[in-house]
Scaffold this motif. Structure first.
Motif, mmCIF file in Angstrom:
data_model
loop_
_atom_site.group_PDB
_atom_site.id
_atom_site.type_symbol
_atom_site.label_atom_id
_atom_site.label_comp_id
_atom_site.label_asym_id
_atom_site.label_seq_id
_atom_site.Cartn_x
_atom_site.Cartn_y
_atom_site.Cartn_z
ATOM 1 N N PHE A 1 0.831 -8.441 -2.215
ATOM 2 C CA PHE A 1 0.850 -7.497 -1.197
ATOM 3 C C PHE A 1 -0.846 -7.221 -0.979
ATOM 4 N N PRO B 1 10.848 1.428 -7.191
ATOM 5 C CA PRO B 1 9.395 0.357 -6.458
ATOM 6 C C PRO B 1 10.683 0.516 -5.552
ATOM 7 N N ARG C 1 12.249 7.070 -7.008
ATOM 8 C CA ARG C 1 11.134 7.015 -7.476
ATOM 9 C C ARG C 1 11.120 4.987 -7.658
ATOM 10 N N LEU D 1 1.702 4.603 -5.018
ATOM 11 C CA LEU D 1 2.928 5.430 -5.579
ATOM 12 C C LEU D 1 3.834 5.613 -5.207
ATOM 13 N N ALA D 2 4.070 4.657 -4.674
ATOM 14 C CA ALA D 2 5.798 3.951 -4.451
ATOM 15 C C ALA D 2 6.100 2.731 -4.997
ATOM 16 N N GLY D 3 5.023 2.596 -5.587
ATOM 17 C CA GLY D 3 5.379 2.541 -7.404
ATOM 18 C C GLY D 3 4.807 0.668 -7.061
ATOM 19 N N MET D 4 4.618 -0.050 -6.246
ATOM 20 C CA MET D 4 4.178 -1.142 -6.228
ATOM 21 C C MET D 4 3.514 -1.583 -6.702
ATOM 22 N N LYS D 5 3.617 -2.601 -7.975
ATOM 23 C CA LYS D 5 2.804 -3.017 -8.824
ATOM 24 C C LYS D 5 2.105 -4.287 -8.156
ATOM 25 N N MET E 1 -3.754 -7.061 1.695
ATOM 26 C CA MET E 1 -4.216 -6.363 2.157
ATOM 27 C C MET E 1 -5.700 -6.796 1.818
ATOM 28 N N VAL F 1 -3.018 2.836 -1.227
ATOM 29 C CA VAL F 1 -2.330 4.071 -2.179
ATOM 30 C C VAL F 1 -1.317 4.279 -1.944
ATOM 31 N N SER F 2 -0.816 4.965 -0.510
ATOM 32 C CA SER F 2 0.686 4.682 -0.701
ATOM 33 C C SER F 2 2.015 3.920 -0.936
ATOM 34 N N ALA F 3 1.217 2.012 -0.774
ATOM 35 C CA ALA F 3 2.083 1.306 -1.929
ATOM 36 C C ALA F 3 2.360 1.834 -2.677
ATOM 37 N N LEU G 1 1.164 -3.383 7.213
ATOM 38 C CA LEU G 1 0.294 -4.078 6.931
ATOM 39 C C LEU G 1 -0.073 -4.953 9.224
ATOM 40 N N TYR H 1 -3.356 12.299 0.367
ATOM 41 C CA TYR H 1 -4.837 11.494 0.918
ATOM 42 C C TYR H 1 -5.499 12.436 1.250
ATOM 43 N N TYR I 1 5.389 -2.620 3.194
ATOM 44 C CA TYR I 1 4.615 -2.952 3.407
ATOM 45 C C TYR I 1 3.726 -4.015 4.079
ATOM 46 N N ASP I 2 3.570 -5.002 3.764
ATOM 47 C CA ASP I 2 3.084 -5.537 4.287
ATOM 48 C C ASP I 2 3.492 -5.646 6.116
ATOM 49 N N GLN J 1 10.114 -2.583 -3.630
ATOM 50 C CA GLN J 1 9.461 -3.851 -4.120
ATOM 51 C C GLN J 1 9.737 -5.129 -2.459
#
Lengths: 116, 503, 112, 330, 94
Positions: free
Chosen positions: C33, E90, E88, C92-96, C37, C88-90, E31, D195, E27-28, E92
């Motif tokens: 991701f 992810p 909490r 925070l949601a824990g996407m490493k 981005m 930032v949102s991604a 985007l 933010y 999130y993709d 993913q």
């Protein structure tokens, strides 16, 4: 050449029926509302398509242009868009109330709870 | 001074009162303002009806623009009769329903409810006077959105899912109608109904026109709850607040039927070859099925309001049957039945509102012994029931009589239709008798035994106005059964104008 | 004189177009991701600058140029902010984000 | 229509068909709402190609902006995934296919796209364009037809928006109860507290967005724009402020009472202009009697009712958003 | 003159749409929608000049604004969902 012109109407037919399918076949209430707004936006496409004049421009009397597309379908669609958003807003408010009253927004689960 | 502006004022009075009512916070004030606006609209409708009697039609150019370019209002006999039905039903329901509504609605939201009521009234009246295809669509949306709000007002949670189904089917119907007038506009280039009728000649048998006629008929059939597409009606009317049902049952579906008849007879019938046969061919079987299925299901229904809702579906079948005979007398019977059915069904639902103030619910066994506790209201209920059946001397009888005479003109088919009418009248006797029998002779229903119903025998909630209104409606049923002057005359001239000189 | 302007704007426009195409392809081919981005937001801003400058040259000194300037300013302000807020949102949601070893790992096992 | 733009519009419409198929097929409602935003942009772009600038603006402002926000507001409070599968898909697919064939069957006798001889172009359009220049004398014919020639339709339209506002407030309550409880402006529900950059930028941009909204409102006679679009843009900017700064602060900016007054005031202003025409001797909604010079009167009338539309649409959309947002908090 | 840019924008829109439909994580998709919005802005700016009606550019400005607000509506939806559900793990893989 006009076969290409008719393509707009076939997209209108496909869009109309995709929305209608979502309304008829999908039990989720929000998906029905999404289908409903697709169903209505298909009609907007049809109205605007037959308002178009070959070589015409938008009906705003500018400096150069004389050939204008017909303004009447655009006026009708301005009204229809706001009708569509009003129906969607009221539908969503109903969905929220149904979620609170029944705890679910799937049509079949609601019918189970209602059946005596 | 205001005489020429009356068709416009008919719409403007409820339209401008509706936003005003939202601001009236103190309790009961919103109801008073709404009732006043509804009575003014009723007065205007009466004046319009009287001024249209001699086959005259009133036209009004909104904004001062000529007919096909601007929007034109047109009030003819058919429109005037429908205006009487709409504003009369609204005034009677509002006058009689104050107490019943106060118990059903949370106090903070009452102004919104009455504003939605006036908006529904504006929508129906707007459709009745309009002579522009797209304008009818806009006011159809106003009346639909407002009636969704009215129906969803009740404490019963089942009203919400019923209204959602009504919203989906109603909007699909309105959008089908929009597609239909879009195709007609594309082929004729105009939206004004009279201008459209004139210009349709050249394009009568092209494919888009036939498909447009199909779309318009299906869309309006959905809104008018004609037989196979009536699925939304029973639940919507059964779980709505009683006063809403009294108002909507009397006029909501009739307005859609009015638009269907005007479109079919004024525009499509004369010019589309064979459309007269199509109209009769497709809609008559639906009407007959609607009558039989509606009365049949009503006979076995336990819930009082669902019973009356299914009987509404059957009555709409009668109107459609009269119209599908495609003759002056047939149309005359159909239009007259619109008026008489509004009287009978409105009275019955108002009586149910009166019963519900005292009983714990409205299933048949729950209204036991009501005849003894509320004799006057029950008597009015019986009179309206008789008018629904069509007992001689009541208004219902007249429309059934004209329907039978119109059907007999068609020979063998007519005989079959007359049998259907008689059979369904017998069914009507059956389900009215079930209501009367359970009300009179069933053992006194004491609320303690029934767990889920709340005992509320508080007579304070029993509005003093309701029995008087009920009796006015019951006497109207009898009056229009015997000395049926105005509606008869209006219906006759409406049928003549619709058919435009056909024998 | 306007031939030079035409050539300049033509160059700018084609460069902008190429930039957009690179961004489009980048979004599809990038494995993770955050790299997508990276591809998307960079080419968005750069492509927008080039294309709108190219059109501005064509429009010459007129009200349209002022409007185009406003559009460019608005785009330059908002799309990086939106990209930042999204990242930032991604996070925070824990996407490493997939670090270096992750890249080797994908060479062996099939991508999920 | 030159073949190049026709090809562009065909490409856009094909993308649109793919998007709608994806919308209906996907089980995740959030994905469907996102794709609806794309579909709305695609339709608006194809409207732009079909010379409907006003409609493209409205479809973008209302379709892509407000409807996505409303759907997301509803999704936040209900489940995000469809649980049960389609009910009897084959039967409904059959019905849908039949009706689609009927519609396609209807398209063969139609006048070809954009032909000047089509009744739509020949019958009413020349008169509208001619009399707009002569009687109302404003460049944007669409606004002239919308506000003056068919002003009664637009009055019905404002009533539809008002009914939706009344309906949502009736069903969900005004949401004033939540903020009236005087919930302290604690940090946790003060918008997107993570933010910092967007909040700073939001404070910088929102005044300009409002300015753009007012520009679209008052420039409606000369370029695409008008009451509906302006109301949607103003509502979008207040919604953005509420998203960035938190719902309570947005309610402080425009409290519930003012919103209700805006809803009612806009409709009454529109009705008052109509009744003024009636009182001054013309018919209802006849603006030429509003001023000594009929053309000036028409322009005055159109300006006033566009303001009425803008106020009502903004008031209704913002109070609907608050009703949804407060439902979440309550 | 503008046809090159318009074709490039249309192709990029198609690619962005492909990512929006296929994108594994949510999130993709956000985007892709954001990218789609910017491309529409550029497409319409170029088209306004192809049609020779430069006065439609304020329409294009509104598109950019709506795209900006759309992104924040989605992010607010996620913040709401995360804090309300208290989850909490992810987000993913869908």
């Amino acid at each position: 050449m006009d076969i290409l012109g008719l393509y707009h109407y076939w997209v209108f037919a496909v869009l109309l029926m995709t929305g209608f399918y979502a309304i008829v076949a999908k039990p989720n209430l929000i998906k029905k509302l999404i289908g409903l707004s697709l169903f209505q936006s298909a009609v907007f496409l049809c109205y605007i398509t037959f308002g178009k004049l070959a070589g015409g421009t938008a009906p705003i009397v500018g400096k150069g242009a004389e050939l204008f597309s017909s303004p009447l379908p655009q006026v009708l669609i301005l009204t229809a868009i706001v009708v569509s958003i009003s129906t969607t807003a009221l539908g969503l408010a109903l969905v929220l109330r149904i979620k609170e009253a029944y705890g679910s927004i799937e049509e079949d689960e609601i019918q189970e709870q209602d059946a005596p | 001074m205001l005489a020429p502006h009356l068709p416009m004022l008919q719409v403007v009075v409820p339209l401008l009162m509706a936003p005003f009512v939202v601001l009236l916070r103190p309790r009961g004030l919103a109801w008073a303002a709404a009732t006043m606006a509804s009575l003014m609209a009723f007065a205007i409708a009466i004046v319009l009806a009287l001024s249209v009697v001699g086959d005259a039609t009133l036209t009004y150019r909104v904004g001062g623009w000529m007919a096909p370019y601007g929007i034109e209002l047109r009030v003819d006999a058919f429109g005037a009769l429908l205006l009487l039905v709409i504003t009369g039903a609204s005034s009677m329901a509002l006058l009689g329903g104050q107490r019943s509504l106060e118990r059903a609605l949370p106090p903070t939201r009452e102004p919104y409810y009455f504003s939605a009521w006036l908006l529904a009234l504006t929508g129906f009246v707007g459709i009745a006077v309009s002579a522009d295809a797209f304008n009818i669509f806009v006011f159809m949306e106003v009346s639909s959105l407002a009636s969704y709000v009215l129906i969803a007002g009740g404490p019963d949670r089942r009203a919400l899912s019923a209204v959602f189904k009504y919203l989906i089917m109603g909007t699909v119907g309105a959008t089908f109608y929009l597609v239909g007038i879009g195709l007609v506009y594309m082929m004729t280039g105009t939206l004004n109904l009279a201008d459209m009728a004139g210009r349709i000649e050249a394009v009568a048998d092209t494919r888009p026109m036939i498909v447009a006629a199909g779309f318009i008929t299906v869309g309006l059939a959905l809104k008018a709850a004609i037989f196979p597409l009536h699925i939304w009606l029973p639940n919507a009317y059964a779980y709505a607040p009683h006063v809403t049902t009294a108002f909507l049952a009397a006029c909501a579906t009739k307005v859609a039927l009015y638009v269907l008849l005007r479109f079919d007879f004024l525009i499509l019938q004369q010019h589309l070859s064979g459309h007269a046969f199509q109209f009769a061919g497709y809609l008559m079987p639906l009407a007959v099925l609607g009558i039989l299925v509606g009365s049949g299901v009503a006979m076995f229904e336990r819930d009082l309001k669902r019973l009356l809702a299914f009987s509404s579906v059957a009555q709409i079948g009668y109107m459609l049957l009269g119209a599908s005979l495609v003759s002056v007398s047939g149309l005359h019977a159909a239009i007259l039945h619109m008026f008489n059915h509004a009287l009978a069904k409105g009275g019955l639902f108002l009586a149910v509102a009166a019963f519900a103030a005292v009983t714990s619910g409205w299933r048949l066994e729950q209204i036991g012994g009501i005849a003894r506790t509320m004799p006057w209201t029950f008597a009015a209920f019986v009179v309206c029931g008789l008018s629904l059946i069509g007992v001689p001397g009541t208004a219902g009888f007249l429309s059934k009589w004209y329907l039978v005479t119109a059907a007999l003109e068609h020979g063998a088919l007519g005989i079959a239709l007359v049998c259907v009418i008689l059979l369904s009248s017998l069914m009507a006797v059956a389900y009215v008798w079930r209501m009367v029998e359970s009300a009179c002779f069933a053992p006194d229903f004491d609320a303690e035994t029934d767990a889920d119903s709340t005992p509320n025998r508080d007579f304070a909630a029993f509005s003093h106005l309701l029995p008087t209104i009920l009796w006015i409606v019951a006497l109207a049923n009898l009056y229009f059964g015997l000395a049926n002057a105005l509606p008869l005359e209006l219906a006759k001239s409406a049928a003549r104008t619709l058919l435009g000189g056909l024998p | 004189m306007n031939i030079a302007i035409d050539i300049a704007s033509w160059v700018l426009l084609t460069l902008g177009g190429v930039n957009l195409l690179i961004g489009g392809i980048g979004v599809l081919r990038m494995p993770d991701f955050y790299t997508r981005m990276h591809a998307a937001s960079l080419t968005d801003s750069m492509g927008a600058i080039l294309v709108i400058l190219g059109i501005m040259l064509q429009a010459g000194l007129s009200l349209a140029t002022v409007k185009l300037g406003a559009i460019l300013a608005f785009l330059l302000l908002t799309s990086p902010t939106a990209a930042n807020a999204l990242a930032v949102s991604a996070l925070l949601a824990g996407m490493k984000p997939r670090t270096g070893d992750a890249v080797q790992r994908t060479n062996h096992e099939a991508d999920a | 229509m030159s073949t190049i733009t026709l090809l562009f519009s065909i490409f856009l419409l094909t993308l649109l068909m793919i998007t709608t198929m994806a919308i209906v097929r996907t089980r995740n409602l959030f994905v469907a709402v996102m794709l609806m935003g794309i579909a709305s942009l695609l339709i608006a772009a194809s409207f732009f190609l079909l010379d409907a600038a006003d409609v493209a603006l409205t479809e973008a402002a209302v379709g892509a902006g407000i409807s996505t926000v409303l759907f997301l507001g509803a999704l936040a409070l209900t489940s995000e995934r469809e649980r049960s599968p389609s009910s009897l898909p084959l039967l409904s697919l059959g019905i849908v296919a039949i009706v689609a064939l009927i519609v396609i069957y209807a398209t063969f006798d139609q006048p070809p796209l954009g032909s000047p001889s089509a009744p739509v172009q020949a019958h009413l359009t020349p008169w509208y364009i001619e009399s707009t220049r002569e009687l109302i004398d404003i460049p944007n014919v669409v606004t002239a037809v919308l506000a003056s020639f068919r002003g009664y339709d637009t009055l019905g339209e404002v009533i539809v928006v008002f009914t939706a506002g009344v309906g949502v407030l009736f069903l969900l309550g005004t949401g004033a109860s939540a903020s009236a409880a005087g919930a302290p402006l604690s940090e946790d529900n003060a918008g997107l507290r993570h933010y910092l950059i967007p909040r700073i930028l939001g404070r910088l941009l929102i005044p300009f967005i409002l300015l753009l909204g007012f520009y679209v409102q008052f420039h409606g006679e000369y370029s695409p724009g008008g009451g509906f679009q302006a109301g949607a843009i103003v509502a979008a900017s207040i919604i953005l402020y509420s998203l960035l700064e938190g719902e309570q602060r947005a309610l402080l900016v425009i409290p519930q009472g003012v919103l209700l007054a805006m809803m009612v005031g806009g409709v009454l202003l529109y009705g008052a202009v109509g009744v003024a025409g009636l009182v001054l001797g013309g018919n209802f909604l006849d603006y030429s009697v509003l001023d000594s010079d009929p053309v000036k009167g028409q322009q005055w009338g159109i300006l006033l009712i566009e303001i009425g539309i803008g106020i009502t649409v903004a008031g209704v959309l913002i109070s609907i958003f608050h009703a949804f947002a407060s439902r979440g908090a309550a | 003159m503008y046809y090159a840019v318009i074709v490039a924008t249309l192709v990029t829109m198609a690619l962005a749409l492909l990512r929006a439909v296929r994108g594994p994580t949510v999130y993709d998709r956000v985007l892709a929608v954001n990218m789609f919005g910017t491309k529409t802005v550029l497409l319409l700016a170029a088209l306004a000049f192809v049609f020779g009606r430069p006065d439609f550019l304020d329409l294009v400005l509104v598109y950019a604004l709506i795209n900006f607000i759309g992104v924040f509506a989605v992010l607010e939806f996620f913040r709401n969902r995360a804090t309300r559900a208290g989850e909490r793990q992810p987000a993913q893989h869908e």
